[in-house]
Design a protein around this motif. Sequence first.
Motif, mmCIF file in Angstrom:
data_model
loop_
_atom_site.group_PDB
_atom_site.id
_atom_site.type_symbol
_atom_site.label_atom_id
_atom_site.label_comp_id
_atom_site.label_asym_id
_atom_site.label_seq_id
_atom_site.Cartn_x
_atom_site.Cartn_y
_atom_site.Cartn_z
ATOM 1 N N THR A 107 11.286 -68.439 -20.540
ATOM 2 C CA THR A 107 10.135 -69.338 -20.511
ATOM 3 C C THR A 107 10.459 -70.631 -19.793
ATOM 4 O OG1 THR A 107 10.638 -70.615 -22.479
ATOM 5 C CG2 THR A 107 9.488 -68.528 -22.820
ATOM 6 N N GLU A 108 9.403 -71.300 -19.378
ATOM 7 C CA GLU A 108 9.533 -72.586 -18.713
ATOM 8 C C GLU A 108 10.128 -73.614 -19.682
ATOM 9 O OE1 GLU A 108 5.753 -73.578 -17.043
ATOM 10 O OE2 GLU A 108 6.520 -75.432 -16.184
ATOM 11 N N GLY A 109 9.963 -73.363 -20.987
ATOM 12 C CA GLY A 109 10.529 -74.266 -21.984
ATOM 13 C C GLY A 109 12.032 -74.065 -22.163
ATOM 14 N N GLY A 110 12.600 -73.120 -21.438
ATOM 15 C CA GLY A 110 14.051 -72.948 -21.458
ATOM 16 C C GLY A 110 14.568 -71.875 -22.408
ATOM 17 N N THR A 111 13.664 -71.082 -22.968
ATOM 18 C CA THR A 111 14.113 -70.036 -23.885
ATOM 19 C C THR A 111 14.498 -68.792 -23.100
ATOM 20 O OG1 THR A 111 12.628 -70.858 -25.570
ATOM 21 C CG2 THR A 111 13.419 -68.594 -25.847
ATOM 22 N N ARG A 112 15.551 -68.121 -23.570
ATOM 23 C CA ARG A 112 15.872 -66.802 -23.035
ATOM 24 C C ARG A 112 16.182 -65.925 -24.228
ATOM 25 N NH1 ARG A 112 17.950 -64.179 -18.302
ATOM 26 N NH2 ARG A 112 19.115 -62.404 -19.085
ATOM 27 N N GLN A 113 15.414 -64.870 -24.387
ATOM 28 C CA GLN A 113 15.514 -64.061 -25.602
ATOM 29 C C GLN A 113 15.243 -62.605 -25.252
ATOM 30 O OE1 GLN A 113 12.904 -65.904 -28.446
ATOM 31 N NE2 GLN A 113 13.539 -64.530 -30.092
ATOM 32 N N GLN A 114 15.848 -61.693 -26.031
ATOM 33 C CA GLN A 114 15.603 -60.275 -25.737
ATOM 34 C C GLN A 114 14.928 -59.584 -26.922
ATOM 35 O OE1 GLN A 114 19.523 -58.905 -24.234
ATOM 36 N NE2 GLN A 114 18.399 -58.697 -22.292
ATOM 37 N N PHE A 115 14.096 -58.616 -26.616
ATOM 38 C CA PHE A 115 13.381 -57.860 -27.643
ATOM 39 C C PHE A 115 13.590 -56.375 -27.380
ATOM 40 C CE2 PHE A 115 11.363 -61.903 -26.974
ATOM 41 C CZ PHE A 115 11.157 -62.380 -28.262
ATOM 42 N N MET A 116 13.902 -55.638 -28.463
ATOM 43 C CA MET A 116 14.192 -54.225 -28.272
ATOM 44 C C MET A 116 12.952 -53.363 -28.546
ATOM 45 S SD MET A 116 16.976 -51.765 -30.080
ATOM 46 C CE MET A 116 18.451 -52.641 -29.643
ATOM 47 N N ALA A 117 12.759 -52.363 -27.692
ATOM 48 C CA ALA A 117 11.612 -51.468 -27.869
ATOM 49 C C ALA A 117 11.864 -50.530 -29.051
ATOM 50 C CB ALA A 117 11.378 -50.662 -26.603
ATOM 51 N N ASP A 118 10.814 -50.223 -29.802
ATOM 52 C CA ASP A 118 10.942 -49.316 -30.943
ATOM 53 C C ASP A 118 10.954 -47.855 -30.471
ATOM 54 O OD1 ASP A 118 8.361 -48.653 -30.291
ATOM 55 O OD2 ASP A 118 7.441 -49.635 -32.021
ATOM 56 N N ALA A 119 10.847 -46.942 -31.414
ATOM 57 C CA ALA A 119 10.950 -45.518 -31.076
ATOM 58 C C ALA A 119 9.856 -45.055 -30.116
ATOM 59 C CB ALA A 119 10.894 -44.701 -32.369
ATOM 60 N N ASP A 120 8.728 -45.808 -30.102
ATOM 61 C CA ASP A 120 7.639 -45.436 -29.186
ATOM 62 C C ASP A 120 7.745 -46.158 -27.848
ATOM 63 O OD1 ASP A 120 6.434 -43.812 -31.149
ATOM 64 O OD2 ASP A 120 5.572 -45.605 -32.082
ATOM 65 N N GLY A 121 8.811 -46.915 -27.693
ATOM 66 C CA GLY A 121 8.956 -47.662 -26.447
ATOM 67 C C GLY A 121 8.163 -48.953 -26.426
ATOM 68 N N VAL A 122 7.746 -49.417 -27.616
ATOM 69 C CA VAL A 122 6.940 -50.640 -27.683
ATOM 70 C C VAL A 122 7.800 -51.807 -28.161
ATOM 71 C CG1 VAL A 122 4.984 -51.775 -28.809
ATOM 72 C CG2 VAL A 122 4.798 -49.384 -28.083
ATOM 73 N N ALA A 123 7.804 -52.883 -27.384
ATOM 74 C CA ALA A 123 8.554 -54.085 -27.766
ATOM 75 C C ALA A 123 7.570 -55.158 -28.197
ATOM 76 C CB ALA A 123 9.388 -54.576 -26.604
ATOM 77 N N GLU A 124 7.847 -55.797 -29.336
ATOM 78 C CA GLU A 124 6.981 -56.883 -29.794
ATOM 79 C C GLU A 124 7.646 -58.208 -29.462
ATOM 80 O OE1 GLU A 124 4.421 -56.699 -33.429
ATOM 81 O OE2 GLU A 124 5.830 -58.247 -34.073
ATOM 82 N N VAL A 125 6.955 -58.976 -28.640
ATOM 83 C CA VAL A 125 7.522 -60.247 -28.185
ATOM 84 C C VAL A 125 6.921 -61.370 -28.998
ATOM 85 C CG1 VAL A 125 7.608 -61.859 -26.237
ATOM 86 C CG2 VAL A 125 7.861 -59.390 -25.852
ATOM 87 N N SER A 126 7.796 -62.202 -29.582
ATOM 88 C CA SER A 126 7.233 -63.336 -30.294
ATOM 89 C C SER A 126 7.556 -64.591 -29.496
ATOM 90 C CB SER A 126 7.752 -63.336 -31.732
ATOM 91 O OG SER A 126 8.548 -64.428 -31.963
ATOM 92 N N PHE A 127 6.512 -65.359 -29.232
ATOM 93 C CA PHE A 127 6.689 -66.510 -28.337
ATOM 94 C C PHE A 127 7.346 -67.679 -29.064
ATOM 95 C CE2 PHE A 127 4.983 -65.449 -24.263
ATOM 96 C CZ PHE A 127 4.350 -64.252 -24.541
ATOM 97 N N PRO A 128 8.370 -68.257 -28.423
ATOM 98 C CA PRO A 128 9.132 -69.343 -29.071
ATOM 99 C C PRO A 128 8.333 -70.648 -29.088
ATOM 100 C CG PRO A 128 9.855 -69.042 -26.816
ATOM 101 C CD PRO A 128 8.845 -67.967 -27.064
ATOM 102 N N ARG A 129 8.728 -71.532 -30.001
ATOM 103 C CA ARG A 129 8.137 -72.884 -30.028
ATOM 104 C C ARG A 129 9.020 -73.761 -29.162
ATOM 105 N NH1 ARG A 129 4.812 -74.652 -34.302
ATOM 106 N NH2 ARG A 129 5.784 -76.687 -34.159
ATOM 107 N N ASP A 130 8.716 -73.804 -27.905
ATOM 108 C CA ASP A 130 9.632 -74.521 -27.014
ATOM 109 C C ASP A 130 8.903 -75.409 -26.005
ATOM 110 O OD1 ASP A 130 8.521 -72.636 -25.377
ATOM 111 O OD2 ASP A 130 10.394 -71.815 -24.627
#
Lengths: 244, 354
Positions: free
Chosen positions: A146-169
Amino acid sequence: MATTWSSDALLRVTMSRGEAPGMRVKASVGDFDQVVLQTPEAPAPVVLAQGKDGWTVSKAQMGTGGHLWFIATRENEREVVRATTYFFFPARHQVPTEMLRAPRGGLEIVPLRLQEHGGTREGSRWRFLLRHDNQPLPGHLLTLETEGGTRQQFMADADGVAEVSFPRDFTSERLNAKEGMNARQEFVLSLDHVSGGKRFLTTYNQSYNPDRMRERSLALGVGVFALGMVFAVPLLRRKEKKNA
Amino acid sequence: MPERLKQVVPTLSRFRFLVQLLTFALSVYGGLLVGSYAAEKISTALPALSCAYDSVNGGYCALVPLQHQMDHRVGAVMAKAQQITVKVLIPVFVTFSTFLLFFFVLGKAFCAWVCPLGTVQEWLFRLGRRLGFGMTPVPAGKLRWLRPVKWLVLLGLVFVVPLLAGLGYAPHSAGNPYCDICPSRIVTTLLTANTDELAIRTGADGFSLGLGIVANLLAGFVVAAALAVRQPFCRICPMLALNAVARHAALLRLSKVEHAKCDKCGICTRACPMDIPEIHHEHGRRAFNEDCTLCGRCAEFCPDDGVIRLKFGPLALFSSAREYYKRRVRGETPEGEVKPVRIVRKSRQEKHVG
Ligand code: SF4
Ligand code: SF4
Ligand code: SF4
């Protein structure tokens, strides 16, 4: 303009009003072989014309509004780079689910819901389907920058779906700017995959807004609500027993 | 089969309750039930007060685009060109004509059959009965000064203030002032366990803070008052006013014929959740008042055959009838007080004996 917070190519879409209505698509870095546009109303990909200053979308191609899905691609023998984004303008529109989920091939980050009406805020969660050649990619990592400087990874579940939670940054400069809670910061999601000796890199970029609770007080809200209830107390009487 | 149906839907009120349950679920929890996009489709077809601030709902309030168009489109262009062009007015009219289209079919029935805030208030009033609060009716004298308020809210907060904001005469934060004070925004979002709308904007400008305080006072007042007063917010709701504009042209409407016994009766007004005196004292067009929500209670509780009717075009969907009335008052008083069933049976038996 290149970004300092990500090395990925970001697609930026701007709408020109007035004389010649239309849109312009620019890439923050690098060049792309082609940019295509899909809408729920016209799901077949339309190749956009390239001008000296990016790609242009004519008024006819814009359609009636709603969800516009852009895909930019560049390919050589070693790698396939694909940048995607979406643009929303309120108008009578069709539901984009089918268009987004339609098989396309290649490496994809498919939003399960598009973020219209500024719904992407700090702290909100959004789901993305990761797939390659239309096969889901369970366990794959989706990277958020993000432009706020966050770098984070999210893993996809068994269906290949990744849930991204947006940081407070959100940076304080951004928050103190005139737009207040309508301030925006950009983010990019990226997905890397190697298949058949080729590297695939796909990104999806868009923007998000500050958490509205940053400028709100729940305690005051509850207090004033309770006071409102107190004002109604004179209307509340016990039922009189009728004599008969 | 018809017998089964009669058991499940013995009265018009029960039928309306089931419809409200469905529309309530769709408009407040629509996003969860049918998926957000499908919900959005449904809600764009509904006129209003399924709050757009509620992120899981299917709701989309028509008062939002109305205010926005006043603010952004009309206001901004008028400021530039000092005149309203056709280009500007058409989009405003599109929102408005969707209303009208809706109203030409369903008429004022939106309020008593669809609106989630109307439903919440009704359920709170029922809860008030259970809790033993007495009913506080709104007397005709008070209605006289209360009724214009909804027109002022419609004119002022939905049209004029957003227009002034667009023109630059009011702060930009006044772009959708009606939403800022709308109790539906607070109540429906709270029902989805979202407290963002209950929280007051303290970090923005004074105007927003002021509206926020008014909004929460109003919402708190409405929620508590609804335990004793029927439909307290509806009395000043701009949708009630907006709906009233086209009510006589709508297919679904209320009709009442002149009847000699009315003078001494007045049960219809007692049964009316909006305390409308005209349904008792007037007939014809004037009995179908601007405040009517087409709930049909007056027709249910009118003890005479064919005096009050709910009509769809020339078709009478429901018609007051003595037999129905007798059955209806056994279970509930016109004011909505639920009667204990056992005692009623006894008195019936006594009647038969005597
Ligand atoms: S008057 Fe307003 S709040 Fe009441 S039922 Fe109608 S739209 Fe809903
Ligand atoms: S006049 Fe009749 S239909 Fe209209 S709100 Fe009153 S009881 Fe309901
Ligand atoms: S309830 Fe029926 S008979 Fe009684 S006043 Fe109303 S319309 Fe007339």
